[in-house]
Design a protein around this motif. Structure first.
Motif, mmCIF file in Angstrom:
data_model
loop_
_atom_site.group_PDB
_atom_site.id
_atom_site.type_symbol
_atom_site.label_atom_id
_atom_site.label_comp_id
_atom_site.label_asym_id
_atom_site.label_seq_id
_atom_site.Cartn_x
_atom_site.Cartn_y
_atom_site.Cartn_z
ATOM 1 N N THR A 44 4.199 7.959 9.659
ATOM 2 C CA THR A 44 3.480 8.172 11.223
ATOM 3 C C THR A 44 1.911 8.238 10.845
ATOM 4 N N ASP A 100 7.069 5.462 17.457
ATOM 5 C CA ASP A 100 7.632 7.158 16.004
ATOM 6 C C ASP A 100 8.670 7.780 17.050
ATOM 7 N N GLU A 101 9.236 7.427 16.645
ATOM 8 C CA GLU A 101 10.850 8.131 16.959
ATOM 9 C C GLU A 101 10.697 8.210 18.314
ATOM 10 N N GLN A 156 4.902 10.295 18.424
ATOM 11 C CA GLN A 156 5.623 10.700 17.857
ATOM 12 C C GLN A 156 5.721 12.458 18.394
HETATM 13 MG MG MG Z 1 6.417 11.041 11.689
#
Ligand code: MG
Ligand code: ATP
Lengths: 266, 261
Positions: free
Chosen positions: A50, A164-165, A86
């Protein structure tokens, strides 16, 4: 050759400084991404994925090194970049409807009303939320919120997309659909994609390359090329021997990263 | 809110006041006390006390001063509060001063302002109301702006929202629940200061009238003034709630949704 490089990360270092506690999140990251490439990043939790993404997005001051996007150093959020955070739920404006959330960046871009409406509808359709335009984010499930954040990013039609994910909260079937959506959009728009994920299979299925990060303080453990055919399919690609070979390799790398293994000091 | 709920809510809202009024009515019915006249006497005194002239020269000017001072406080408080909340330097600079002013009870302002601006005209009264209302709005705005979610601000930055759009669509909208809380506090402070600001010097106004009635032993008339003042508070608070319900519906919804999770 250098003119095809979209993103050039050189010697990136980031230490979070706060009174009494410094966290060296990223020590020395160097890699390049060509224009129109789709690169996945995997690494242990807390590795600094991140942090890396936020540095590239121009949201954090670097402690060392440099990030160049199309040749210019990134010092503030660059134009034509979209980020799917995220913390997807917290990235949606609770006072706006789903439509309002997707539309706001387009308004700022100066698009006319009709064009905006078309793009919003198209993006929500693409992520499977055509009926939720008038809902507020807090009326949606986590997975739906995540898809709104994705819709906002793709409606923006960025030239660089950082994720991010982005599929962490969606169910397996939706996840497969969204993976294919990312690949389709990537191919159609020629966008450069940097995709962080915990899911090793996903990273291999999606990416042209997989960057495996070490434990904190973070360096690149290995840059794994994914030599799978460009036309991918959830069933055949994932069951091909080549896929298995690469995913096994990445899996072992992540395991060794978790054990604290690092590349030799250069 | 469903339609069928409406009558129930109205009943609940009106229930206690009706009971209290009835109690007052019957308890005071045979009263011979000079200071505690029967409610029926007060009600009779109402129309003859509040004729066109006092409405025009007492009530409306009072309300106009109240709203004027309140709006000034709202504008200045939100503007300054946003600036202070956004800038760390400004915050460090202002915080001690703000704490000091917050600690000063607003009525103390009256003699101070009287000293500088005199106390006969409207200006000083409006100023008193504005200054008293300012602090809750200002401090709550600072708090609201400061506690905005970082991720939301990063989202605004990464989509390159301009200054105005960020301020309008993100900062002010995001801190509006806190701003509203401050504005609600200020509303009652404003009503108090409206009355107090009329107590000094020879004045007209709703507050001044009440005191004049009391001094001239026109007790039923004094009671009508107090009732009018109370009604004014109720009306203002209802108007406030109306605005709040429209603009903060998202906040209520979100809070309820979180509670249910
Ligand atoms: Mg992260
Ligand atoms: N704002 C911050 N202040 C201080 N330390 C931080 C901050 N943000 C992250 N860190 C630290 O930096 C390190 C890297 O965090 P980061 O969020 O980048 O990891 P990550 O790889 O994204 O992890 P995950 O996979 O769990 O999301 C962690 O040790 C974290 O504690």
């Amino acid at each position: 050759m250098s003119d095809t490089i979209a993103l050039d990360v050189a010697g990136l270092a980031k230490t979070y400084r706060s009174p009494g506690r410094d966290v060296e999140a990223v020590r020395d990251l160097t890699f390049q991404i060509r224009r129109g490439e789709l690169v996945c990043i995997v690494g242990p939790s807390g590795a600094g994925k991140t942090t890396l993404l936020r540095c590239i997005a121009g949201l954090l001051d670097l402690s060392g090194g440099q990030i160049r996007l199309d040749g210019t150093a990134v010092t503030e959020p660059p134009a034509g970049m979209a980020v799917v955070f995220q913390e997807y739920g917290r990235s949606l404006f609770p006072w706006l409807t789903v439509r309002g959330n997707v539309e706001l960046p387009l308004k700022e871009k100066g698009l006319a009303k009709a064009a905006r409406a078309a793009k919003v509808a198209e993006a929500l359709d693409a992520v499977g939320l055509p009926d939720s335009a008038d809902a507020h984010p807090w009326q949606l499930s986590g997975g739906m919120q995540q898809r709104v954040a994705i819709a906002r990013a793709i409606a923006y039609e960025p030239s660089v997309l950082l994720m991010d994910e982005p599929f962490a909260a969606v169910d397996a079937q939706t996840r497969a659909d969204l993976e294919d959506l990312v690949r389709t959009l990537w191919k159609r728009l020629g966008v450069t994609v940097l995709f962080v994920t915990h899911d090793i299979d996903e990273s291999v299925y999606l990416g042209q390359r997989v960057l495996v990060l070490s434990n904190r303080p973070t360096v690149v453990l290995e840059d794994v090329p994914v030599d799978l055919p460009d036309d991918r399919d959830q069933l055949t690609t994932r069951s091909s021997p080549q896929f298995t070979k690469i995913r096994t390799h990445v899996y072992e790398l992540v395991q060794s990263a978790k054990r604290g293994e690092r590349p030799e000091v250069r | 809110m469903k339609i069928s709920e409406l009558p129930r809510r109205v009943l609940i809202a009106l229930g206690l006041p009706v009971v209290l009024i009835a109690l007052w009515w019957f308890a005071s019915a045979g009263s011979t006390s000079f200071f505690w006249p029967p409610l029926s006497t007060i009600v009779e005194a109402f129309p003859e006390t509040w004729t066109a002239d006092p409405w025009l020269h007492d009530v409306l000017p009072s309300v106009a001063r109240l709203l004027g001072g309140y709006l000034i406080a709202l504008l200045v408080g939100v503007a300054a509060g946003t600036a202070i909340g956004r800038s760390r330097t400004l915050r460090a600079l202002c915080e001690p001063v703000l704490e000091f002013f917050r600690a000063v009870p607003p009525p103390v302002l009256v003699p101070v302002i009287a000293l500088f601006a005199g106390y006969t005209g409207s200006t000083s009264k409006v100023l008193t109301i504005a200054l008293g209302c300012l602090w809750p709005i200002l401090l709550n705005t600072v708090e609201g702006v400061r506690s905005l979610d970082e991720v939301l601000l990063d989202t605004a930055r990464s989509y390159r929202l301009g200054r105005v759009a960020t301020l309008w669509h993100v900062v002010l909208r995001g801190s509006s629940p806190r701003i509203a809380a401050g504005a609600r506090q200020s509303l009652s402070i404003g009503v108090i200061l409206m009355v107090i600001s009329e107590l000094f010097g020879a004045n007209r106004g709703l507050g001044a009238s009440i005191v004049q009635f009391q001094r001239s032993f026109a007790i039923p008339q004094m009671w009508t003034g107090i009732i009018l003042l109370g009604l004014l508070g109720v009306v203002l608070s209802a108007l406030f709630r109306l605005v709040e319900n429209r603009s903060l519906a998202w906040y209520r919804g979100q809070r309820d949704a979180e509670r249910e999770r």
